[in-house]
Design an enzyme around this catalytic site. Structure first.
Site, PDB file in Angstrom:
ATOM      1  N   HIS A   1       0.847  -1.186   0.000  1.00  0.00           N
ATOM      2  CA  HIS A   1       0.000   0.000   0.000  1.00  0.00           C
ATOM      3  C   HIS A   1       0.887   1.242   0.000  1.00  0.00           C
ATOM      4  O   HIS A   1       2.027   1.212   0.479  1.00  0.00           O
ATOM      5  CB  HIS A   1      -0.886   0.030   1.245  1.00  0.00           C
ATOM      6  CG  HIS A   1      -2.031  -0.927   1.202  1.00  0.00           C
ATOM      7  ND1 HIS A   1      -3.188  -0.711   1.912  1.00  0.00           N
ATOM      8  CD2 HIS A   1      -2.204  -2.092   0.536  1.00  0.00           C
ATOM      9  CE1 HIS A   1      -4.024  -1.713   1.690  1.00  0.00           C
ATOM     10  NE2 HIS A   1      -3.444  -2.565   0.862  1.00  0.00           N
TER      11      HIS A   1
ATOM     12  N   GLU B   1       0.926   3.930   1.831  1.00  0.00           N
ATOM     13  CA  GLU B   1       1.420   4.356   3.141  1.00  0.00           C
ATOM     14  C   GLU B   1       2.597   3.503   3.590  1.00  0.00           C
ATOM     15  O   GLU B   1       3.587   4.033   4.111  1.00  0.00           O
ATOM     16  CB  GLU B   1       0.309   4.259   4.200  1.00  0.00           C
ATOM     17  CG  GLU B   1      -0.884   5.140   3.935  1.00  0.00           C
ATOM     18  CD  GLU B   1      -2.013   4.430   3.187  1.00  0.00           C
ATOM     19  OE1 GLU B   1      -3.180   4.726   3.482  1.00  0.00           O
ATOM     20  OE2 GLU B   1      -1.732   3.594   2.301  1.00  0.00           O
TER      21      GLU B   1
ATOM     22  N   CYS C   1      -2.682  -0.113   7.301  1.00  0.00           N
ATOM     23  CA  CYS C   1      -1.838   1.076   7.248  1.00  0.00           C
ATOM     24  C   CYS C   1      -1.920   1.864   8.552  1.00  0.00           C
ATOM     25  O   CYS C   1      -0.915   2.408   9.013  1.00  0.00           O
ATOM     26  CB  CYS C   1      -2.215   1.926   6.041  1.00  0.00           C
ATOM     27  SG  CYS C   1      -1.824   1.086   4.483  1.00  0.00           S
TER      28      CYS C   1
END
Length: 163
Positions: free
Chosen positions: A54, A56, A87
């Site tokens: 992801h 992040e 996250c």
């Protein structure tokens, strides 16, 4: 005149646009320390086939390498879409004190929408949240991406069989 938050969110939006260009869910993230970008990221799950890729997490990993520390105190994370549970856990573990996000994520958001993990006082660390920064731009990038995906996947009308 843009604020610092709007400026750095612009960098995150650029990451999101790049993710869209390469066929990834268009989410971008940037981590700033002392007015310097120390980590950037965009989604890479489709390319790597790794669920943890992801935006992040990519930005957090880059920032940790830059800082030579897993603690990202005195940093701000800018992300185009509200972080998910995974996250949010990484944000808490990295001790990031401030998160600025663009558009809400009503189906998976762990900042305010679905869960409030980042501000839960039962955690040993809480995050200051700033929401809605350039939200319409972030939402528009997502909407355009999924609209184009739906267009590509629409079935063509069946042709009658010749007998």
């Amino acid at each position: 005149m843009k604020t610092a938050d709007e400026k750095y969110m612009g960098r995150a939006l650029a990451e999101a646009r790049f993710a869209a260009q390469i066929g990834e869910i268009p989410i971008g993230a940037v981590i700033v320390h002392d007015h310097q970008v120390i980590g950037t990221g965009h989604n890479l799950r489709e390319h790597t086939q790794l669920t943890t890729q992801h935006a992040e997490l990519m930005a957090i990993e880059a920032a940790c390498l830059t800082q030579h520390s897993w603690r990202l105190t005195d940093c701000t994370l800018y992300v185009t879409i509200e972080p998910c549970l995974m996250c949010a856990g990484a944000i808490l573990n990295a001790r990031i004190p401030r998160v600025v996000y663009g558009a809400a994520n009503p189906k998976a958001g762990a900042g305010e929408s679905l869960y409030q993990v980042l501000t839960d006082e039962r955690q040993n660390h809480q995050v200051e949240l700033q929401t809605g920064c350039r939200a319409s731009e972030a939402a528009q990038i997502m909407q355009q991406f999924f609209r184009s995906k739906r267009k590509k996947h629409r079935k063509k009308p069946r042709q009658p069989l010749d007998n």
